[in-house]
Design an enzyme around this catalytic site. Structure first.
Site, PDB file in Angstrom:
ATOM      1  CG  ASP A 146      -1.629  -1.314   1.452  1.00 44.40           C
ATOM      2  OD1 ASP A 146      -2.005  -1.957   0.461  1.00 44.40           O
ATOM      3  OD2 ASP A 146      -1.798  -1.700   2.625  1.00 44.40           O
ATOM      4  CD  GLU A 177      -8.639  -3.139  -1.258  1.00 42.79           C
ATOM      5  OE1 GLU A 177      -9.371  -3.310  -0.268  1.00 42.79           O
ATOM      6  OE2 GLU A 177      -7.608  -3.827  -1.474  1.00 42.79           O
TER       7      GLU A 177
END
Length: 317
Positions: free
Chosen positions: A17, A196
């Site tokens: 991420d 997402e």
């Protein structure tokens, strides 16, 4: 004769991420999920390559118990009106809930010149929907600042959708959240129905939102939303959605599950840079979330004649 293929190396190993922000002080700031999911670690360097060896300074560590004491996920660092802000998601401790996946969104803020040395203040960011939420980002456009995130909405099948809202402050939204996208295509619903990890870039008369879809194994991939730069970004009808993924696994060269990206620029400001994580194998034992080998990669990308991003292949430099 075997074709010579350059080896694509991670910028930073075991960092998922990833988010890289280039500040006006000349430094790149790098933050990402650590494999232990227990802290927020910040690096800085005056070059992108330098982030690989830059020391990681822990600016916050989770408490042992409480509402934000487990699974610290997907941090991003932003600079908003003189305030440094780290957005992240965290789950309650197991003493509170048996279900670990009950994340809510939080923000740390400091006004320190160097955020590695900041005295950080914690606040929860209320999305307006009391359900699983994560992966917040923020961007400014035409004098308005927006908050953009992924959320489970009760009554809608699937794991997470994408939402946007105007911001009242760096730690609060104004108005009701607006749903922009739900997982609907086959490539968005492999393993889990997921939209997402949104990231924003504005170029060539459009505002683009990249996002990630499907389970976090080799099926993970990137999709794209885009709107005209003059459109009302809070109107779902302003946004168009690519029917196909725009960045996905390269099985031929062994880069799997690229996604949860961010955007930055080269040192000279001339090239747009895609920042993402990926794995180098598909055989994962157990839940992919506990496999530590999602590595941070970067690559320059270009634009088509009609102004659309061309991300290319994750196995290409």
């Amino acid at each position: 004769m075997t074709e010579s293929v350059p080896l694509i190396k991670p910028l930073v190993e075991q960092r998922a991420d990833p988010y890289i922000y280039k500040h006006h002080d000349g430094y790149y700031y790098f933050i990402a999920s650590v494999p232990e999911y227990d802290r927020l670690e910040l690096r800085r360097s005056q070059t992108l390559a330098g982030l690989a060896e830059a020391p990681g300074i822990t600016v916050w560590r989770k408490p042992e118990t409480g509402p934000y004491s487990d699974l610290i996920w997907a941090p991003e660092i932003h600079f908003i009106d003189g305030t440094w802000c780290i957005y992240f998601a965290a789950a309650p401790s197991r003493e509170i809930l048996d279900d670990l996946f009950q994340h809510r969104m939080y923000a740390l803020t400091t006004t320190a010149g160097n955020p590695q040395e900041g005295d950080w203040q914690l606040a929860q960011v209320d999305s307006g929907i009391d359900a699983f939420c994560l992966d917040a980002t923020s961007f400014a456009h035409r004098g308005e600042r927006y908050y953009l995130w992924a959320q489970k909405e009760p009554g809608i099948p699937g794991n997470s959708n994408l939402y946007i809202a105007p911001m009242a402050s760096p730690t609060s939204i104004a108005g009701k959240p607006v749903r922009l996208s739900i997982p609907e295509f086959d490539w968005e619903t492999v393993g889990f129905a997921v939209n997402e990890g949104p990231a924003v870039i504005a170029r060539h008369g459009r505002v683009f939102i990249s996002y990630s879809a499907s389970a976090t194994d080799h099926n993970y991939c990137m999709g794209l939303l885009y709107a005209d730069e003059d459109a009302d970004l809070l109107n779902p009808a302003s946004w168009h959605k690519s029917p196909q993924p725009v960045f996905q696994s390269c099985h031929q060269r062994g880069i799997y599950g690229p996604g949860h990206n961010s955007f930055t620029v080269s040192e000279d400001g001339e090239r747009d840079i895609l920042v993402y994580h990926a794995r180098t194998y598909t055989e994962i034992e157990g839940d992919p979330l506990w496999d530590p080998n999602r590595h941070t990669y970067i690559k320059a990308f270009g634009w088509s004649e009609d102004g659309m991003p061309v991300f290319g292949n994750p196995a290409e430099p």
